[in-house]
Design a protein around this motif. Structure first.
Motif, PDB file in Angstrom:
ATOM      1  N   TYR A   1     115.413  26.793 110.563  1.00  0.00           N
ATOM      2  CA  TYR A   1     114.412  26.371 111.541  1.00  0.00           C
ATOM      3  C   TYR A   1     115.079  25.462 112.563  1.00  0.00           C
ATOM      4  O   TYR A   1     116.236  25.068 112.400  1.00  0.00           O
ATOM      5  CB  TYR A   1     113.238  25.648 110.866  1.00  0.00           C
ATOM      6  CG  TYR A   1     113.596  24.317 110.212  1.00  0.00           C
ATOM      7  CD1 TYR A   1     113.363  23.113 110.867  1.00  0.00           C
ATOM      8  CD2 TYR A   1     114.155  24.260 108.939  1.00  0.00           C
ATOM      9  CE1 TYR A   1     113.685  21.890 110.275  1.00  0.00           C
ATOM     10  CE2 TYR A   1     114.474  23.054 108.344  1.00  0.00           C
ATOM     11  CZ  TYR A   1     114.238  21.875 109.015  1.00  0.00           C
ATOM     12  OH  TYR A   1     114.561  20.675 108.434  1.00  0.00           O
TER      13      TYR A   1
ATOM     14  N   VAL B   1     113.948  22.225 115.669  1.00  0.00           N
ATOM     15  CA  VAL B   1     112.880  21.408 116.242  1.00  0.00           C
ATOM     16  C   VAL B   1     113.398  20.681 117.480  1.00  0.00           C
ATOM     17  O   VAL B   1     114.603  20.465 117.625  1.00  0.00           O
ATOM     18  CB  VAL B   1     112.352  20.370 115.219  1.00  0.00           C
ATOM     19  CG1 VAL B   1     111.651  21.067 114.073  1.00  0.00           C
ATOM     20  CG2 VAL B   1     113.479  19.496 114.698  1.00  0.00           C
TER      21      VAL B   1
ATOM     22  N   GLN C   1     111.661  33.254 104.926  1.00  0.00           N
ATOM     23  CA  GLN C   1     111.311  33.388 106.339  1.00  0.00           C
ATOM     24  C   GLN C   1     110.397  34.585 106.551  1.00  0.00           C
ATOM     25  O   GLN C   1     109.376  34.489 107.235  1.00  0.00           O
ATOM     26  CB  GLN C   1     112.573  33.507 107.195  1.00  0.00           C
ATOM     27  CG  GLN C   1     113.351  32.206 107.357  1.00  0.00           C
ATOM     28  CD  GLN C   1     114.666  32.394 108.102  1.00  0.00           C
ATOM     29  OE1 GLN C   1     115.348  33.408 107.923  1.00  0.00           O
ATOM     30  NE2 GLN C   1     115.037  31.429 108.923  1.00  0.00           N
TER      31      GLN C   1
ATOM     32  N   ASP D   1     107.021  29.049 108.200  1.00  0.00           N
ATOM     33  CA  ASP D   1     105.971  28.789 109.185  1.00  0.00           C
ATOM     34  C   ASP D   1     104.795  28.028 108.560  1.00  0.00           C
ATOM     35  O   ASP D   1     104.214  27.131 109.181  1.00  0.00           O
ATOM     36  CB  ASP D   1     105.479  30.101 109.785  1.00  0.00           C
ATOM     37  CG  ASP D   1     106.513  30.763 110.682  1.00  0.00           C
ATOM     38  OD1 ASP D   1     107.390  30.036 111.193  1.00  0.00           O
ATOM     39  OD2 ASP D   1     106.449  31.983 110.863  1.00  0.00           O
TER      40      ASP D   1
ATOM     41  N   LYS E   1     103.567  24.285 109.690  1.00  0.00           N
ATOM     42  CA  LYS E   1     102.192  23.989 110.091  1.00  0.00           C
ATOM     43  C   LYS E   1     101.665  22.800 109.303  1.00  0.00           C
ATOM     44  O   LYS E   1     100.986  21.913 109.856  1.00  0.00           O
ATOM     45  CB  LYS E   1     101.314  25.222 109.843  1.00  0.00           C
ATOM     46  CG  LYS E   1      99.879  25.069 110.322  1.00  0.00           C
ATOM     47  CD  LYS E   1      99.803  25.060 111.836  1.00  0.00           C
ATOM     48  CE  LYS E   1      98.362  25.042 112.316  1.00  0.00           C
ATOM     49  NZ  LYS E   1      98.265  24.985 113.793  1.00  0.00           N
TER      50      LYS E   1
ATOM     51  N   ASP F   1     101.494  21.867 115.385  1.00  0.00           N
ATOM     52  CA  ASP F   1     101.699  23.020 116.264  1.00  0.00           C
ATOM     53  C   ASP F   1     103.115  23.120 116.836  1.00  0.00           C
ATOM     54  O   ASP F   1     103.377  23.933 117.730  1.00  0.00           O
ATOM     55  CB  ASP F   1     100.703  22.969 117.428  1.00  0.00           C
ATOM     56  CG  ASP F   1      99.265  23.131 116.968  1.00  0.00           C
ATOM     57  OD1 ASP F   1      99.057  23.849 115.970  1.00  0.00           O
ATOM     58  OD2 ASP F   1      98.367  22.541 117.594  1.00  0.00           O
ATOM     59  N   ILE F   2     104.050  22.300 116.355  1.00  0.00           N
ATOM     60  CA  ILE F   2     105.423  22.365 116.847  1.00  0.00           C
ATOM     61  C   ILE F   2     106.081  23.655 116.375  1.00  0.00           C
ATOM     62  O   ILE F   2     106.091  23.967 115.186  1.00  0.00           O
ATOM     63  CB  ILE F   2     106.245  21.148 116.375  1.00  0.00           C
ATOM     64  CG1 ILE F   2     105.676  19.864 116.986  1.00  0.00           C
ATOM     65  CG2 ILE F   2     107.719  21.298 116.762  1.00  0.00           C
ATOM     66  CD1 ILE F   2     106.354  18.603 116.499  1.00  0.00           C
ATOM     67  N   ASP F   3     106.632  24.421 117.312  1.00  0.00           N
ATOM     68  CA  ASP F   3     107.291  25.688 117.000  1.00  0.00           C
ATOM     69  C   ASP F   3     108.666  25.406 116.404  1.00  0.00           C
ATOM     70  O   ASP F   3     109.495  24.736 117.026  1.00  0.00           O
ATOM     71  CB  ASP F   3     107.428  26.522 118.279  1.00  0.00           C
ATOM     72  CG  ASP F   3     108.097  27.859 118.031  1.00  0.00           C
ATOM     73  OD1 ASP F   3     108.194  28.279 116.855  1.00  0.00           O
ATOM     74  OD2 ASP F   3     108.548  28.488 119.009  1.00  0.00           O
ATOM     75  N   VAL F   4     108.933  25.910 115.200  1.00  0.00           N
ATOM     76  CA  VAL F   4     110.218  25.669 114.547  1.00  0.00           C
ATOM     77  C   VAL F   4     111.051  26.944 114.430  1.00  0.00           C
ATOM     78  O   VAL F   4     112.078  26.946 113.756  1.00  0.00           O
ATOM     79  CB  VAL F   4     110.029  25.048 113.146  1.00  0.00           C
ATOM     80  CG1 VAL F   4     109.251  23.753 113.240  1.00  0.00           C
ATOM     81  CG2 VAL F   4     109.363  26.026 112.179  1.00  0.00           C
ATOM     82  N   SER F   5     110.616  28.025 115.059  1.00  0.00           N
ATOM     83  CA  SER F   5     111.362  29.273 114.958  1.00  0.00           C
ATOM     84  C   SER F   5     112.733  29.124 115.606  1.00  0.00           C
ATOM     85  O   SER F   5     112.905  28.420 116.602  1.00  0.00           O
ATOM     86  CB  SER F   5     110.587  30.420 115.620  1.00  0.00           C
ATOM     87  OG  SER F   5     110.319  30.119 116.975  1.00  0.00           O
TER      88      SER F   5
ATOM     89  N   GLN G   1     115.676  29.938 117.841  1.00  0.00           N
ATOM     90  CA  GLN G   1     115.882  30.653 119.092  1.00  0.00           C
ATOM     91  C   GLN G   1     117.384  30.785 119.341  1.00  0.00           C
ATOM     92  O   GLN G   1     118.076  29.788 119.489  1.00  0.00           O
ATOM     93  CB  GLN G   1     115.241  29.899 120.258  1.00  0.00           C
ATOM     94  CG  GLN G   1     113.761  29.616 120.071  1.00  0.00           C
ATOM     95  CD  GLN G   1     112.947  30.883 119.979  1.00  0.00           C
ATOM     96  OE1 GLN G   1     113.227  31.862 120.644  1.00  0.00           O
ATOM     97  NE2 GLN G   1     111.917  30.857 119.146  1.00  0.00           N
TER      98      GLN G   1
ATOM     99  N   LYS H   1     117.998  22.438 119.978  1.00  0.00           N
ATOM    100  CA  LYS H   1     116.805  21.983 119.266  1.00  0.00           C
ATOM    101  C   LYS H   1     116.348  20.674 119.856  1.00  0.00           C
ATOM    102  O   LYS H   1     117.134  19.814 120.168  1.00  0.00           O
ATOM    103  CB  LYS H   1     117.106  21.788 117.787  1.00  0.00           C
ATOM    104  CG  LYS H   1     117.541  23.073 117.125  1.00  0.00           C
ATOM    105  CD  LYS H   1     117.793  22.854 115.672  1.00  0.00           C
ATOM    106  CE  LYS H   1     119.010  21.998 115.425  1.00  0.00           C
ATOM    107  NZ  LYS H   1     120.190  22.475 116.059  1.00  0.00           N
TER     108      LYS H   1
END
Length: 263
Positions: free
Chosen positions: A107, A109, A237, A243, A247, A252-256, A258, A263
Motif C-alpha cells: 500500500y 499513503v 490484496q 482496502d 477503510k 477515505d484515504i486511498d492506499v492503492s 500507484q 506516497k
C-alpha cells in the motif's frame, strides 16, 4: 524397513508438515506510530500494520510474533537476525534497497505537513525558512526534509519517537511536522492536543525519496520467504483485505499502489 524406522520416519513427516503449516515469522515493529502500529491500554499491539501482518501470515500459513524496536533500529536489527521481516509502515526506497530486500509493495499513503491552521506555512523551503520542523529519525520524511529544506535554512529536528514530536509541536517548540497523513490525523489532529492544527499545503511529492510503496523488509538472502510472502500479499490484496483495513483505519484515504508515483 523395520517398525522402529518406519515410526521415526512417520514422526519426522508429521513434524515437517506441522512446521510447514505453522512456521513462526517474527515481525519487527516500532509500536509508537498510530494508526499503523501502537499499543492498546492493555498493552496489546494494534493498528493497520498489525492486522495486515496477521492477515498475510494467515494466507501464508505462518504464525506471527512481534519484536519491538525503534524505527531507526529496524534495518540493523533485521540484519542482526533479531527478527525475520520488518512490518512497520516502511517505504521501499533506493537507499533502503541497498541494504535490504522488500516484498512487493502492499500500500502507499500521502505525506503531509502539519502546522497551526492559521500559520500560513506550506511545505516548501521558502515558507519554512527559519522554522523548526520535527521528523521521525530514520524516516523518509527526515530524508526529504534534510534534502529539500535544511539547505534552505529550515531547522530539521529528528526524534526517535513521533509522540515526542507531537508534544513539542503542541508546546510551541516546533513549528511543523512532516508525516504520513493517516498517522498525523489519528495520532495528533484527532486528539485534544491537535486542536488548532491542520494539514497545510499540498501533498509532499518526491518519487525518488518516498519510493514506490510500503512493503515488508527482508534480508536479501531470504528469497524463499520473499516468494512466500509475495504470494500471500497478492492474495490479501485480491481478496480486498488491504482496502477493508484501510477503510477501518484511514477512512477515505486511498492506499492503492500507484506505479512510479510518490506516497
Amino acid at each position: 524397513m523395520n517398525t522402529t524406522l518406519k515410526t521415526l520416519l512417520a514422526a519426522g513427516c508429521l513434524l515437517a508438515a506441522s512446521a510447514t503449516q505453522a512456521a513462526d515469522l517474527r515481525f519487527g515493529v516500532e509500536a509508537l506510530y498510530p494508526p499503523f502500529e501502537s499499543k492498546s491500554a492493555s498493552g496489546e499491539l494494534e493498528g493497520f500494520d498489525i492486522d495486515l501482518g496477521n492477515a498475510v501470515c494467515a494466507a501464508a500459513k505462518l504464525s506471527c510474533s512481534w519484536v519491538e524496536t525503534s524505527f531507526d533500529s529496524l534495518i540493523p536489527a533485521l540484519q542482526a537476525r533479531k527478527f525475520d521481516a520488518i512490518n512497520s509502515a516502511m517505504n521501499v526506497t533506493e537507499q533502503r534497497e541497498r541494504a535490504i530486500a522488500f516484498t512487493r509493495a502492499i500500500y502507499q499513503v500521502p505525506n503531509r505537513l502539519i502546522a497551526k491552521a492559521d500559520s500560513g506555512l506550506t511545505p516548501d523551503a521558502k515558507a519554512l525558512a527559519g522554522k523548526r520542523v520535527g521528523v521521525l529519525q530514520g524516516s523518509i520524511q527526515e530524508n526529504y526534509a534534510k534534502a529539500h529544506w535544511a539547505p534552505q535554512g529550515v531547522e530539521v529536528v529528528s526524534y526517535q519517537d513521533q509522540n515526542q514530536v507531537y508534544l513539542d509541536l503542541s508546546a510551541g517548540r516546533l513549528d511543523a511536522t512532516l508525516i504520513m497523513a493517516p498517522a498525523g490525523q489519528s495520532g495528533f489532529l484527532s486528539r485534544p492536543d491537535g486542536k488548532g492544527f491542520a494539514f497545510v499545503g499540498d501533498t509532499v511529492q518526491d518519487a525518488k525519496i518516498f519510493g514506490s510503496g510500503i512493503a515488508f523488509g527482508l534480508r536479501k538472502q531470504d528469497s524463499a520467504l520473499k516468494q512466500r510472502l509475495d504470494a500471500a500479499i497478492e492474495q490479501v490484496q485480491q481478496q480486498g483485505t488491504v482496502d477493508k483495513l484501510a477503510k477501518k483505519y484511514f477512512g477515505d484515504i486511498d492506499v492503492s499502489v500507484q506505479p512510479q508515483t510518490a506516497k
